[in-house]
Design a protein around this motif. Structure first.
Motif, PDB file in Angstrom:
ATOM      1  N   LYS A  56      -6.907  18.354 -19.077  1.00  0.00           N
ATOM      2  CA  LYS A  56      -6.497  17.385 -19.884  1.00  0.00           C
ATOM      3  C   LYS A  56      -6.556  16.014 -19.528  1.00  0.00           C
ATOM      4  CE  LYS A  56      -4.526  17.611 -24.159  1.00  0.00           C
ATOM      5  NZ  LYS A  56      -5.495  17.963 -25.187  1.00  0.00           N
ATOM      6  N   GLU A  58      -6.304  11.880 -20.328  1.00  0.00           N
ATOM      7  CA  GLU A  58      -6.063  10.735 -21.235  1.00  0.00           C
ATOM      8  C   GLU A  58      -6.249   9.364 -20.685  1.00  0.00           C
ATOM      9  OE1 GLU A  58      -6.107   9.681 -24.522  1.00  0.00           O
ATOM     10  OE2 GLU A  58      -4.864  11.028 -24.855  1.00  0.00           O
ATOM     11  N   LYS A 124       0.758  18.854 -20.499  1.00  0.00           N
ATOM     12  CA  LYS A 124      -0.405  18.758 -21.260  1.00  0.00           C
ATOM     13  C   LYS A 124       0.188  17.803 -22.518  1.00  0.00           C
ATOM     14  CE  LYS A 124      -3.511  22.389 -20.434  1.00  0.00           C
ATOM     15  NZ  LYS A 124      -4.207  23.490 -20.907  1.00  0.00           N
ATOM     16  N   LYS A 125       1.393  18.261 -23.003  1.00  0.00           N
ATOM     17  CA  LYS A 125       1.800  17.492 -24.275  1.00  0.00           C
ATOM     18  C   LYS A 125       2.240  16.099 -23.887  1.00  0.00           C
ATOM     19  CE  LYS A 125       5.790  17.881 -27.592  1.00  0.00           C
ATOM     20  NZ  LYS A 125       6.968  18.160 -27.663  1.00  0.00           N
ATOM     21  N   GLU A 128      -1.207  14.243 -23.902  1.00  0.00           N
ATOM     22  CA  GLU A 128      -1.556  13.859 -25.205  1.00  0.00           C
ATOM     23  C   GLU A 128      -1.008  12.662 -25.802  1.00  0.00           C
ATOM     24  OE1 GLU A 128      -1.227  17.731 -27.283  1.00  0.00           O
ATOM     25  OE2 GLU A 128      -3.079  18.245 -26.382  1.00  0.00           O
ATOM     26  N   GLU A 129       0.871  12.733 -25.618  1.00  0.00           N
ATOM     27  CA  GLU A 129       1.394  11.793 -26.088  1.00  0.00           C
ATOM     28  C   GLU A 129       1.543  10.241 -25.684  1.00  0.00           C
ATOM     29  OE1 GLU A 129       4.789  14.974 -27.742  1.00  0.00           O
ATOM     30  OE2 GLU A 129       5.286  13.578 -26.188  1.00  0.00           O
TER      31      GLU A 129
END
Length: 133
Positions: A56, A58, A124-125, A128-129
């Motif tokens: 992941k 970001e 991961k969440k 993502e957020e």
């Protein structure tokens, strides 16, 4: 991005993940638009070259979040060093405004947390957020 939980070598079965974060120098908002897109390409390219898997990613305007999986012989320090050095060198060559705004692209520090299977979805969440905050 890999989805298999266990990795194998000749003598080892492993599942080692790290949540890595590092910031731009002075927390300047330079990781936007085409620089953000190019940074993602460069991080994936270098990860492939050194044999780690980015699960992941970001990119925030002033920092980077990565969840990576690596083999047991790779230290988090070495991984971060490889990624930061490679991306800094190329981005500063390709985007001249980075050379004039900052003496170096990244701070010397970083955050690292090992991640086990139980908390993998949570990390991961969280990554993502980050864009929605």
């Amino acid at each position: 991005m890999a989805t298999e939980r266990w990795k194998h070598s000749n003598t080892t079965v492993y599942n080692i993940g790290f949540h890595l974060i590092w910031c731009s120098k002075y927390r300047r908002n330079v990781l936007e638009n085409e620089i953000e897109a190019r940074l993602k390409e460069l991080l994936q390219d270098k990860a492939d070259k050194i044999g780690i898997s980015i699960e992941k990613m970001e990119i925030m305007p002033d920092h980077v979040h990565l969840f990576v999986k690596a083999n047991p012989t790779m230290s988090p320090h070495w991984i971060v060093q490889q990624l930061k050095a490679y991306t800094s060198r190329i981005l500063r060559q390709e985007f001249s405004e980075m050379r004039t705004r900052l003496p170096t692209l990244w701070t010397r520090s970083y955050y690292c947390e090992s991640v086990g299977h139980i908390s993998e979805a949570t990390v991961k969440k969280y990554i993502e957020e980050q864009k929605n905050k």
